[in-house]
Design a protein around this motif. Structure first.
Motif, PDB file in Angstrom:
ATOM      1  N   ILE A  61      10.381  -0.445  14.050  1.00 46.80           N
ATOM      2  CA  ILE A  61       9.533  -1.604  12.775  1.00 46.80           C
ATOM      3  C   ILE A  61       9.074  -1.165  11.511  1.00 46.80           C
ATOM      4  CG2 ILE A  61       7.145  -0.358  13.935  1.00 46.80           C
ATOM      5  CD1 ILE A  61       8.193  -4.355  13.451  1.00 46.80           C
ATOM      6  N   SER A  62       9.092  -0.061  11.580  1.00 43.17           N
ATOM      7  CA  SER A  62       9.405   0.678  10.210  1.00 43.17           C
ATOM      8  C   SER A  62      10.340   1.103   9.413  1.00 43.17           C
ATOM      9  CB  SER A  62       8.360   2.482  10.770  1.00 43.17           C
ATOM     10  OG  SER A  62       8.269   2.712   9.175  1.00 43.17           O
ATOM     11  N   ARG A  63      11.365   0.930  10.581  1.00 41.30           N
ATOM     12  CA  ARG A  63      12.887   0.318   8.973  1.00 41.30           C
ATOM     13  C   ARG A  63      12.203  -0.597   8.909  1.00 41.30           C
ATOM     14  NH1 ARG A  63      16.301  -1.167   7.226  1.00 41.30           N
ATOM     15  NH2 ARG A  63      18.388  -0.038   7.022  1.00 41.30           N
ATOM     16  N   TRP A 201       2.544   2.672  11.552  1.00 45.81           N
ATOM     17  CA  TRP A 201       1.505   2.178  10.892  1.00 45.81           C
ATOM     18  C   TRP A 201       0.371   1.048   9.802  1.00 45.81           C
ATOM     19  CZ3 TRP A 201       1.293  -0.253  15.678  1.00 45.81           C
ATOM     20  CH2 TRP A 201       1.893   0.236  17.106  1.00 45.81           C
ATOM     21  N   LEU A 202       0.517   2.064   9.154  1.00 42.58           N
ATOM     22  CA  LEU A 202       0.128   1.864   7.731  1.00 42.58           C
ATOM     23  C   LEU A 202       0.780   0.765   7.358  1.00 42.58           C
ATOM     24  CD1 LEU A 202      -1.848   2.313   4.695  1.00 42.58           C
ATOM     25  CD2 LEU A 202       0.164   4.165   4.311  1.00 42.58           C
ATOM     26  N   LYS A 203       1.672   0.747   7.349  1.00 45.31           N
ATOM     27  CA  LYS A 203       2.553  -0.617   6.649  1.00 45.31           C
ATOM     28  C   LYS A 203       1.856  -2.121   7.902  1.00 45.31           C
ATOM     29  CE  LYS A 203       6.468   1.712   7.057  1.00 45.31           C
ATOM     30  NZ  LYS A 203       8.562   1.366   6.461  1.00 45.31           N
ATOM     31  N   VAL A 204       1.965  -1.625   9.011  1.00 45.55           N
ATOM     32  CA  VAL A 204       1.379  -3.328   9.183  1.00 45.55           C
ATOM     33  C   VAL A 204       0.335  -3.028   9.705  1.00 45.55           C
ATOM     34  CG1 VAL A 204       1.250  -3.507  12.454  1.00 45.55           C
ATOM     35  CG2 VAL A 204       3.574  -1.599  11.754  1.00 45.55           C
ATOM     36  N   GLY A 205      -0.268  -2.373   9.285  1.00 46.29           N
ATOM     37  CA  GLY A 205      -1.665  -2.987   9.114  1.00 46.29           C
ATOM     38  C   GLY A 205      -2.066  -3.060   7.191  1.00 46.29           C
ATOM     39  N   LEU A 206      -1.055  -2.470   6.842  1.00 44.70           N
ATOM     40  CA  LEU A 206      -1.103  -3.593   5.046  1.00 44.70           C
ATOM     41  C   LEU A 206      -0.889  -5.621   5.493  1.00 44.70           C
ATOM     42  CD1 LEU A 206      -1.774  -2.836   2.013  1.00 44.70           C
ATOM     43  CD2 LEU A 206       1.027  -1.463   2.178  1.00 44.70           C
ATOM     44  N   VAL A 208      -0.845  -7.492   7.887  1.00 44.06           N
ATOM     45  CA  VAL A 208      -1.851  -7.986   8.385  1.00 44.06           C
ATOM     46  C   VAL A 208      -3.188  -7.828   7.035  1.00 44.06           C
ATOM     47  CG1 VAL A 208      -4.137  -7.893   9.970  1.00 44.06           C
ATOM     48  CG2 VAL A 208      -1.511  -7.068  10.385  1.00 44.06           C
ATOM     49  N   PHE A 209      -3.827  -6.637   6.339  1.00 48.52           N
ATOM     50  CA  PHE A 209      -4.973  -6.816   5.468  1.00 48.52           C
ATOM     51  C   PHE A 209      -4.112  -8.254   4.395  1.00 48.52           C
ATOM     52  CE2 PHE A 209      -6.603  -5.778   1.450  1.00 48.52           C
ATOM     53  CZ  PHE A 209      -7.864  -5.440   1.568  1.00 48.52           C
ATOM     54  N   MET A 210      -2.884  -8.025   4.091  1.00 53.25           N
ATOM     55  CA  MET A 210      -2.530  -8.870   3.107  1.00 53.25           C
ATOM     56  C   MET A 210      -2.537  -9.950   3.583  1.00 53.25           C
ATOM     57  SD  MET A 210       1.249  -8.835   1.266  1.00 53.25           S
ATOM     58  CE  MET A 210       2.347  -9.350   2.964  1.00 53.25           C
ATOM     59  N   VAL A 211      -2.404 -10.842   4.877  1.00 54.06           N
ATOM     60  CA  VAL A 211      -1.867 -12.018   5.147  1.00 54.06           C
ATOM     61  C   VAL A 211      -3.923 -12.796   5.537  1.00 54.06           C
ATOM     62  CG1 VAL A 211      -1.737 -13.651   7.496  1.00 54.06           C
ATOM     63  CG2 VAL A 211      -0.209 -11.666   7.182  1.00 54.06           C
ATOM     64  N   LEU A 212      -4.842 -12.091   6.211  1.00 53.91           N
ATOM     65  CA  LEU A 212      -6.001 -12.590   5.360  1.00 53.91           C
ATOM     66  C   LEU A 212      -6.138 -12.030   4.423  1.00 53.91           C
ATOM     67  CD1 LEU A 212      -7.361  -9.331   8.989  1.00 53.91           C
ATOM     68  CD2 LEU A 212      -6.949 -12.402   9.054  1.00 53.91           C
ATOM     69  N   SER A 213      -5.859 -11.711   4.242  1.00 51.12           N
ATOM     70  CA  SER A 213      -6.186 -11.923   2.667  1.00 51.12           C
ATOM     71  C   SER A 213      -6.078 -13.073   1.691  1.00 51.12           C
ATOM     72  CB  SER A 213      -5.803 -10.377   1.794  1.00 51.12           C
ATOM     73  OG  SER A 213      -6.303  -9.064   1.798  1.00 51.12           O
ATOM     74  N   ALA A 214      -5.107 -13.332   2.210  1.00 49.32           N
ATOM     75  CA  ALA A 214      -4.150 -15.017   1.517  1.00 49.32           C
ATOM     76  C   ALA A 214      -5.253 -15.865   1.810  1.00 49.32           C
ATOM     77  CB  ALA A 214      -2.818 -15.117   2.265  1.00 49.32           C
ATOM     78  N   LEU A 215      -5.717 -15.800   3.462  1.00 54.30           N
ATOM     79  CA  LEU A 215      -6.708 -16.985   4.302  1.00 54.30           C
ATOM     80  C   LEU A 215      -7.453 -16.832   3.635  1.00 54.30           C
ATOM     81  CD1 LEU A 215      -6.377 -18.534   6.767  1.00 54.30           C
ATOM     82  CD2 LEU A 215      -7.433 -17.401   7.860  1.00 54.30           C
ATOM     83  N   TYR A 216      -7.594 -15.718   3.259  1.00 54.10           N
ATOM     84  CA  TYR A 216      -9.470 -16.164   2.455  1.00 54.10           C
ATOM     85  C   TYR A 216      -9.672 -16.368   1.376  1.00 54.10           C
ATOM     86  CZ  TYR A 216     -13.383 -13.772   0.038  1.00 54.10           C
ATOM     87  OH  TYR A 216     -14.503 -13.643  -0.636  1.00 54.10           O
ATOM     88  N   VAL A 217      -8.053 -16.639   0.293  1.00 56.02           N
ATOM     89  CA  VAL A 217      -8.903 -17.079  -0.973  1.00 56.02           C
ATOM     90  C   VAL A 217      -8.402 -18.337  -0.547  1.00 56.02           C
ATOM     91  CG1 VAL A 217      -6.752 -16.969  -2.883  1.00 56.02           C
ATOM     92  CG2 VAL A 217      -6.945 -15.062  -1.993  1.00 56.02           C
TER      93      VAL A 217
END
Length: 538
Positions: A61-63, A201-206, A208-217
């Protein structure tokens, strides 16, 4: 019955020098399927099996989640011309990738050893002798680079610090990243695995964070001083314009699909390092499916997040910096422009780590088979118990690809020139799998691909190989010729065929000798093949 089935799935197909191997369940006799299997080197690595399920998942997944999810959507939208066509390409590309993954899964479970496509082509195409091995070696050395994510790391780092340096500084930082990662993997083997796990794991979390941010916006419509309120690229009131500006030309769709395939390329990354994976067959099957589902889900959500926040025209102009523009519009110039782009840069660095880790093993396998100069040194794991030779073979072409092309076109060109020869090998592997189904039904197959998917994959490969020679509807007069990457890809393969012809056919005939494979063992325990010259029999 269940126990016997489990043993069959874990039992390696490729026979080694000894008649049996041992695992945690005791001695396991090797299956006897004929002499073909004996032509492949033993599947054990002197480094041991240190990769568990979690590390294997990160390697895959990191690749996948590297520059693709943070940079490719903007490049594809610019080529496709519309949000609708762009999303269609991502969804259609995922279906094609799933078909290709099924082929790699059947081969990987049938031949559970490091090397990936190299092993599968050698196993299937034994004639002409050495041709498949030579082509894979040339492909790995000339096109087995990881330059694209080094470029993204450099771009996002300078963007975060609001700097606009010249080409030399951008390329210099990319080369420094690649060099540091090469040293880490070549000197501190276990530390490198731990670092790439954390970055994965940082990439996966990033994401997910980006998607949640878009939903918030979309729901709350926040505003920031100095930054205009985000404007969606599409919505219920703009559905009719979803396809506006679409470029349906065959060549444009093909080049866009090559970029989608690049974004999913890491799904088969684990096949390159199976010698070091615990329970390789079981792990490969579960990790590949989990990574595919995760990647499809995250890519679709990430594209929707971009389109929900950033206008289409700004995305087209942003190019590879689409994620940086997204964060700046959502979080403002301080956090959005500085901190989060640095997280994207770290994500790209994590991708470079796992690609370097896997391709170094592929290079080492090629050296072990005797198809690289100085193969005894490049095959060895001395002095740090790591494939330093394979890492150096990977480092050199990557540096050249970073340094030579012009910066404004290097990213797209890298994606395309990597993708085109890959379709040739994908076609050969798919056809080879069909051939083995009918000619070698006796082979152990812990996983069997759905045959319509295999035929579909082979047919699509042919279509994609022809597509680049169809001109786009709006070619760029100041850029490279639209089929340049295809010509380069064909040239690499033609060079491989010419090299094979001279090295294995013409020179032996002129010199009155033949190439003979001889087994040898290095001081560190690595088994290699030496291609020695032997006099022709009278």
């Amino acid at each position: 019955m269940a126990a016997n089935t489990s043993l069959d799935e874990e039992r390696p197909l490729l026979a080694g020098a000894s008649p049996e191997t041992s695992d945690e369940n005791g001695p396991t006799p090797q299956p006897d399927h004929g002499r073909l299997e004996d032509d492949v080197l033993p599947e054990e690595s002197i480094l041991g099996r240190n990769i568990g399920w979690k590390s294997a998942y990160i390697i895959a997944i990191s690749r996948v989640i590297g520059s693709g999810i943070f940079a490719v959507p903007g490049v594809i939208l610019k080529s496709a011309g519309s949000v609708g066509l762009s999303l269609t390409l991502w969804i259609g590309g995922a279906v094609v990738v799933a078909a290709g993954l099924a082929v790699s899964l059947e081969y990987g479970c049938m031949l559970p050893r490091s090397g990936g496509d190299k092993v599968y082509l050698e196993f299937t195409y034994t004639r002409p002798r050495f041709l498949a091995s030579t082509l894979v070696a040339v492909q790995a050395v000339l096109l087995g680079f990881t330059a694209s994510n080094c470029v993204i790391f450099s771009q996002y780092t300078f963007f975060a610090f609001d700097a606009e340096p010249g080409d030399a500084w951008r390329k210099g930082l990319a080369v420094i990243l690649l060099t540091v990662i090469t040293v880490i993997h070549g000197v501190w083997y276990r530390a490198g695995i731990q670092i790439q796990n954390v970055l994965g794991w940082l990439k996966v979390g990033l994401v997910v964070f980006m998607v949640l941010s878009a939903l918030y916006v979309v729901i709350f419509r926040p505003s920031h001083d100095g930054v205009e309120q985000p404007t969606a690229s599409f919505g219920y009131d703009s559905w009719d314009s979803l396809w506006e500006g679409s470029d349906w030309s065959f060549g444009t769709i093909a080049t866009s699909l090559f970029k989608v395939f690049y974004s999913y390329a890491g799904l088969t990354n684990l096949n390159n390092v199976l010698n070091e994976v615990k329970n390789p067959v079981r792990t490969l099957k579960s990790v590949s499916v989990a990574a595919l589902v995760t990647a499809c889900f995250l890519y679709l959500l990430a594209n929707l997040a971009y389109f929900a926040v950033v206008p289409v025209e700004e995305i087209k102009q942003s190019g590879q910096l689409i994620a940086a523009l997204f964060f700046e519009r959502v979080f403002g110039p301080s956090v959005g422009r500085r901190i989060l782009p640095l997280a994207v840069a770290l994500s790209a660095a994590g991708n470079v780590m796992v690609v370097t880790f896997a391709l170094a093993r592929l290079n080492q396998e090629i050296a072990r088979a005797g198809f690289l100069p100085f193969s005894r040194y490049l095959s060895s794991s001395k002095p740090f118990n790591a494939p330093l030779g394979g890492l150096l073979v990977h480092w050199l072409p990557s540096v050249l690809v970073i340094v030579i092309p012009p910066t404004n076109e290097v990213y797209s060109f890298i994606l395309e020139v990597e993708g085109y020869p890959g379709q040739i090998y994908a076609f050969a592997i798919a056809v080879g799998l069909i051939w083995l189904r009918y000619k070698r039904p006796d082979l152990k197959r812990p996983f069997k691909a759905w045959m319509p998917a295999v035929f579909f994959r082979a047919f699509l490969c042919l279509a994609l190989l022809a597509a680049p020679f169809f001109p786009p509807s709006d070619p760029n007069p100041d850029g490279l010729w639209y089929a340049t990457y295809a010509v380069v890809g064909v040239g690499v393969i033609a060079f491989g065929v010419l090299y094979w012809l001279v090295w294995t056919v013409i020179l032996p005939r002129l010199g009155g000798y033949r190439l003979e494979e001889r087994q040898d063992v290095l001081d560190d325990g690595t088994t290699i093949t030496v291609l020695a010259r032997a006099p022709k029999a009278e």
